[in-house]
Write an enzyme that holds these catalytic residues in place. Structure first.
Site, PDB file in Angstrom:
ATOM      1  N   ASP A 168       0.845  -1.195   0.000  1.00 58.65           N
ATOM      2  CA  ASP A 168       0.000   0.000   0.000  1.00 58.65           C
ATOM      3  C   ASP A 168       0.882   1.247   0.000  1.00 58.65           C
ATOM      4  OD1 ASP A 168       1.076   0.170   2.516  1.00 58.65           O
ATOM      5  OD2 ASP A 168      -0.823   0.266   3.585  1.00 58.65           O
ATOM      6  N   ASP A 196       1.459   4.626   2.268  1.00 55.92           N
ATOM      7  CA  ASP A 196       1.155   5.265   3.548  1.00 55.92           C
ATOM      8  C   ASP A 196       1.617   6.722   3.494  1.00 55.92           C
ATOM      9  OD1 ASP A 196       0.416   2.670   4.892  1.00 55.92           O
ATOM     10  OD2 ASP A 196       2.515   2.239   4.469  1.00 55.92           O
ATOM     11  N   ASP A 218      -3.333   4.872   2.476  1.00 52.43           N
ATOM     12  CA  ASP A 218      -3.718   5.364   3.803  1.00 52.43           C
ATOM     13  C   ASP A 218      -3.317   6.830   3.911  1.00 52.43           C
ATOM     14  OD1 ASP A 218      -4.618   2.864   4.490  1.00 52.43           O
ATOM     15  OD2 ASP A 218      -2.871   2.321   5.699  1.00 52.43           O
TER      16      ASP A 218
HETATM   17  P1  UTP Z   1       2.137  -1.297   6.670  1.00 57.81           P
HETATM   18  O1  UTP Z   1       1.204  -2.359   7.127  1.00 57.81           O
HETATM   19  O2  UTP Z   1       1.724  -0.501   5.489  1.00 57.81           O
HETATM   20  O3  UTP Z   1       3.542  -1.997   6.455  1.00 57.81           O
HETATM   21  O4  UTP Z   1       2.366  -0.342   7.917  1.00 57.81           O
HETATM   22  P2  UTP Z   1       4.763  -1.592   5.541  1.00 57.81           P
HETATM   23  O5  UTP Z   1       5.963  -1.722   6.387  1.00 57.81           O
HETATM   24  O6  UTP Z   1       4.526  -0.278   4.870  1.00 57.81           O
HETATM   25  O7  UTP Z   1       4.803  -2.771   4.494  1.00 57.81           O
HETATM   26  P3  UTP Z   1       4.062  -2.906   3.085  1.00 57.81           P
HETATM   27  O8  UTP Z   1       5.133  -2.816   2.084  1.00 57.81           O
HETATM   28  O9  UTP Z   1       3.050  -1.826   2.934  1.00 57.81           O
HETATM   29  O10 UTP Z   1       3.454  -4.274   3.135  1.00 57.81           O
HETATM   30  C1  UTP Z   1       3.363   0.665   7.948  1.00 57.81           C
HETATM   31  C2  UTP Z   1       3.623   1.076   9.348  1.00 57.81           C
HETATM   32  O11 UTP Z   1       2.554   1.847   9.840  1.00 57.81           O
HETATM   33  C3  UTP Z   1       2.190   1.401  11.107  1.00 57.81           C
HETATM   34  C4  UTP Z   1       2.637  -0.020  11.221  1.00 57.81           C
HETATM   35  O12 UTP Z   1       3.055  -0.303  12.523  1.00 57.81           O
HETATM   36  C5  UTP Z   1       3.786  -0.107  10.283  1.00 57.81           C
HETATM   37  O13 UTP Z   1       4.965   0.050  11.018  1.00 57.81           O
HETATM   38  N1  UTP Z   1       0.726   1.502  11.234  1.00 57.81           N
HETATM   39  C6  UTP Z   1      -0.086   0.917  10.317  1.00 57.81           C
HETATM   40  C7  UTP Z   1       0.202   2.184  12.273  1.00 57.81           C
HETATM   41  O14 UTP Z   1       0.952   2.710  13.116  1.00 57.81           O
HETATM   42  N2  UTP Z   1      -1.154   2.281  12.420  1.00 57.81           N
HETATM   43  C8  UTP Z   1      -1.997   1.705  11.535  1.00 57.81           C
HETATM   44  O15 UTP Z   1      -3.225   1.818  11.688  1.00 57.81           O
HETATM   45  C9  UTP Z   1      -1.452   1.010  10.453  1.00 57.81           C
HETATM   46 MN    MN Z   2       2.725   0.202   3.773  1.00 58.56          MN
END
Ligand code: UTP
Ligand code: MN
Length: 490
Positions: free
Chosen positions: A336, A338, A414
């Site tokens: 995804d 972020d 997100d």
């Molecule tokens: P992700 O699940 O997107 O993982 O969360 P990532 O490391 O980016 O991996 P991929 O490549 O997308 O699979 C990113 C970070 O955001 C935090 C998680 O702890 C993770 O470290 N997070 C995610 C939050 O703090 N709150 C949330 O609601 C979701």
């Molecule tokens: Mn991610």
């Protein structure tokens, strides 16, 4: 969040000073501790000293010749001795002499000895694994610290076969609802990810923290046979494959996937046909499954980030956009995108998300969205999720040469809106990895008595949040060496 300024405690310039006379003999005759501050940081040093004294240990400063147990962390025996010599030099105003050197009866110990002793309520017998490593020896063993946030973990490492095997077992345990077991496998994998070299033999595990008997067996099997029968059986099993498929759908967690499995469902076609009552989110997850299962590239993530930033500026000029998650740790692809959105003037960010979502929707860029207001400081929650205003969306990324709105590829995005005063914490929390974050929170709680979240660092003793404006400052508050994002792939 109203941040209360922290009054920094004044300490003597020479570091923590212990009035030996006032310290008393302690409950354990013949045991006099000296805690090496280097590597611990002032806050953790004070906390550990307090715990040790409360447990009846006698603590002296580095200048004392009565010291029998020197305790240090992330430190070789030579470094600990050099630190002691410097302290003795500055304490006495003279060059350290042979008399003030620790004698042969002085044990140079890793912090693990003290922590285990505190748990046991008495000084434990010193075992070889407790001793600080001697770096000048022929085969230097890398001293691997116990917490993932104390280690540097690059994205690419030489032990992928082993860590993949352990992570398969971690995932299988999580599918079965056994979080403890899952964490044990994840921890072991994380330790191996931090090793600079390929693990050559099972004997090398002796120097590593947190690798239990089961993990050792799996590692040995993979080292000797190239694979583990247990891991291969898990990977082949219908249960594991189905759970992987179902939990890979946006909006589907372990519990839902387990229910579906028990109902006899196995494929996406089963889900579509049997039509279990899907949430709106799961319906979208199923509809765009193929696109969402295709990894997002860094170029795509940056394009989406830029698009969002440009639209945000039309509503609120000055809005900052930061690409976080795996991409900030150097991953070339992700599941995804972020994005953190903020504004230099705290409070202004509140006017952003509603109009931004409307604008994106009007342009046909949102295939799905689910927004939540900021609930920080409102009702209590047991959830580990943070409470920022956010929009979890599926966006439509226009492909080069594609037609009108809605014809691009679906990407999970997100959007998280962060007030400036909490930005450093949100940045640290959203950069991950998930295990690195879990280890940071565990470290803050167990080692510092502080509660770390994506919103702040709370000191329950003083009932206040400790402010920080950068990730570096947060590491400093925890007494940790700074770990850059590219080395947080724990
Ligand atoms: P992700 O699940 O997107 O993982 O969360 P990532 O490391 O980016 O991996 P991929 O490549 O997308 O699979 C990113 C970070 O955001 C935090 C998680 O702890 C993770 O470290 N997070 C995610 C939050 O703090 N709150 C949330 O609601 C979701
Ligand atoms: Mn991610």
């Amino acid at each position: 969040m109203a941040l209360v300024p922290v009054k920094r405690r004044r300490r003597a310039a020479a570091g923590p000073v212990l009035p030996e006379a006032a310290a008393g003999p302690g409950r354990f005759p013949g045991v006099v501790l000296c805690l090496v501050e280097r590597g611990l940081g002032a806050r953790r040093w004070a906390l550990l000293a307090e715990r040790a004294r409360a447990a009846g240990f006698c603590l002296h400063s580095a200048g004392s010749a009565a010291v029998t147990h020197v305790v240090a962390e992330q430190c070789s025996a030579e470094e600990a001795l050099a630190w002691l010599a410097r302290r003795r030099g500055s304490a006495t105003g003279s060059v350290p002499s042979a008399q003030t050197e620790p004698g042969t009866s002085t044990a140079l110990l890793d912090l693990s000895w003290l922590l285990e002793s505190l748990d046991a309520g008495r000084p434990l017998d010193v075992e070889p694994r407790h001793r600080l490593p001697v770096t000048s020896s022929e085969t230097p063993s890398p001293a691997v610290p116990a917490y993932g946030c104390q280690r540097r973990t690059p994205l690419v490492h030489p032990n992928g076969v082993l860590t993949d095997a352990l992570e398969t077992l971690a995932q299988d345990a999580a599918f079965g609802g056994d979080e403890r077991r899952s964490l044990a496998f994840t921890r072991a994998a994380s330790v191996l990810k931090a090793l600079p070299q390929r693990l050559g033999s099972i004997r090398e595990l002796a120097a590593l923290p947190g690798i239990g008997e089961h993990c050792r067996k799996v590692i040995q099997e993979v080292l000797e046979d190239g694979s583990s029968a247990e891991v291969e059986a898990v990977r082949r099993s219908e249960w594991y494959r189905t759970m992987q498929l179902f939990t890979g759908i946006f909006g589907v967690g372990t519990q839902t996937a387990t229910c579906w499995y028990r109902e006899g469902l196995r494929t996406l076609a089963d889900l579509r046909a049997a039509g279990p009552r899907l949430s709106r989110q799961q319906q979208a997850g199923l509809r765009y499954w193929e696109d969402l299962a295709t990894p997002v590239t860094l170029a795509e993530a940056e394009a989406i980030g830029e698009l969002v930033r440009a639209e945000a500026w039309r509503i609120l000029p000055g809005t900052t956009m930061t690409l976080v998650g795996g991409f900030r740790r150097g991953k070339p692809t992700g599941h995804d995108v972020d994005l953190l959105l903020s504004h230099p003037e705290e409070g202004k960010e509140r006017a952003l998300l509603g109009p931004l979502v409307t604008r994106l929707e009007q342009q046909g860029l949102l295939l799905y969205q689910q927004s939540q207001p900021n609930t920080f400081g409102l009702e209590p929650s047991s959830s580990t999720m943070d409470r920022f205003e956010h929009c979890f969306a599926i966006m439509c990324l226009a492909l080069p040469g594609a037609g009108g709105p809605g014809t691009g590829r679906a990407v999970r995005v997100d959007l998280v809106v962060v007030p400036r005063g909490q930005f450093a914490f949100a940045l640290l929390g959203w950069t991950g990895s998930r295990h690195f974050e879990r280890e940071l929170r565990r470290f803050a709680g167990r080692q510092c008595g502080l509660a770390l979240s994506n919103h702040g660092l709370y000191d329950p003793q003083r009932e206040m949040f400790l402010p920080a404006t950068s990730e570096e400052e947060i590491f400093q508050l925890l007494g940790l060496d700074y770990v850059p994002p590219a080395e947080r792939n724990a």
